[in-house]
Design an enzyme around this catalytic site. Sequence first.
Site: not given
Ligand code: CTP
Length: 417
Positions: A222, A291, A301, A319-321, A358
């Site tokens: 991104n 995500d 490749k 995973p969501d850190i 969160k």
């Molecule tokens: N974050 C994280 N790990 C992930 C996704 C997000 O630690 N896998 C953290 C980001 O660093 C940020 C917060 O969660 O502090 C929100 O990230 P954001 O991308 O805005 O939100 P998402 O949880 O991905 O939700 P959405 O994409 O639906 O807005």
Amino acid sequence: MTDELNGDLNSKHIVLGLSGGIACYKAAELARALVKAGATVQVVMTEAAEQFITAVTMQALSGRPVFTSTWDARGVEGIANNMAHINLTRHADAVLVAPASADFMARLLHGRADDLLSLLCLARPIESCPLLVAPAMNREMWAHPATQRNVAQLRSDGTHILGPGSGEQACGEVGDGRMLEPDELLEELIGFFRPKPLAGQRVLITAGPTFEPIDPVRGITNLSSGKMGFAIARAAAEAGAEVTLVAGPVHLATPRGVRRIDVQTALQMFEAVVPQASLHDVFVATAAVADWRPASLSDQKIKKNGSKAAPIFELTENPDILAAVAKQAMHSGRPFCVGFAAESHDLLKHSREKRERKQVPLIVGNLGPATFGRDDNALVLVDAHGHRELPQANKLTLARLLVADIAVRLAAAASSS
Ligand code: CTP
């Protein structure tokens, strides 16, 4: 955004001392940078320094006459009592000796006073006028037990040692002993003057995008530049914290004094962060973590074959850190978790929702498309009680405000527990 433009040294008066060494050429750039950052700079040179660079150059860059001799009868700040060694430091906020040669440090250590620069270091008011030195010498000279002994003693006498850096030396050898670069010294000096509300605290930060490989040459990523996270790392280090920065693939210099761990993927970032998160007092998640990642990685490749349709990739969720660290914090009480919300619309609404989802005490909202890659930003801080706006400013200014806000929250939590 550069330090120079920030006016970070406005109203600071610096005595810049040069002792003899090839690094004197960098002192010219340093004097210029200090002046641009808002400082008034009074240059003092030893006889040896004058072998490497002229007082004329330093006068032109600092905009003030240079002092080189103990017996210089010119007045300082309107006082003409023939005591330059006293008058030069009475209104100074710091003495910075850059370069500091091995010989000059040895003389400082013994309290020698046989030239103007060492004399004024000895005669300075120790409480109001700190001494910072930037060593510059050959690697063998730096490593010599005599120099190391002197450095240790200088530190215990209250002298701040900046660097040295490491790398190629003027003599052709490679190792420790190079003087820090002018921009590094500027950053050190600016940090030195900042308040230290996070002294003794450990701060963990994620920054930048992640890159999720599809094959050896392609991937999903991104537009995050990492600038906000790096600015927060710098602001936290300036505030006295011990900072670890886990960075996705970005091309940014590591802030001074910050420990950096480079990662590429969300899984690597998770592994670098989650096991050590509870050892920290604060966790700030600024990274724009992808995500999803491709469910499988092709080790070759993927070729475009004229007869085939475009490939379809199956994705799997990362995973969501932040949520994982917040879950730990609910049990152990630390770290204090700060999330970021990068949104394209309805910033406040989404930030509030994200904070609850969160389970973190503080979410910092910003408009992603408006800030990605830029040097400025605008933030909204959302907690359980309401929100506070930090209007448009450069990212370092915002980072400092955010760090100050976090420090107040930590202090309040500590006093209520
Ligand atoms: N974050 C994280 N790990 C992930 C996704 C997000 O630690 N896998 C953290 C980001 O660093 C940020 C917060 O969660 O502090 C929100 O990230 P954001 O991308 O805005 O939100 P998402 O949880 O991905 O939700 P959405 O994409 O639906 O807005």
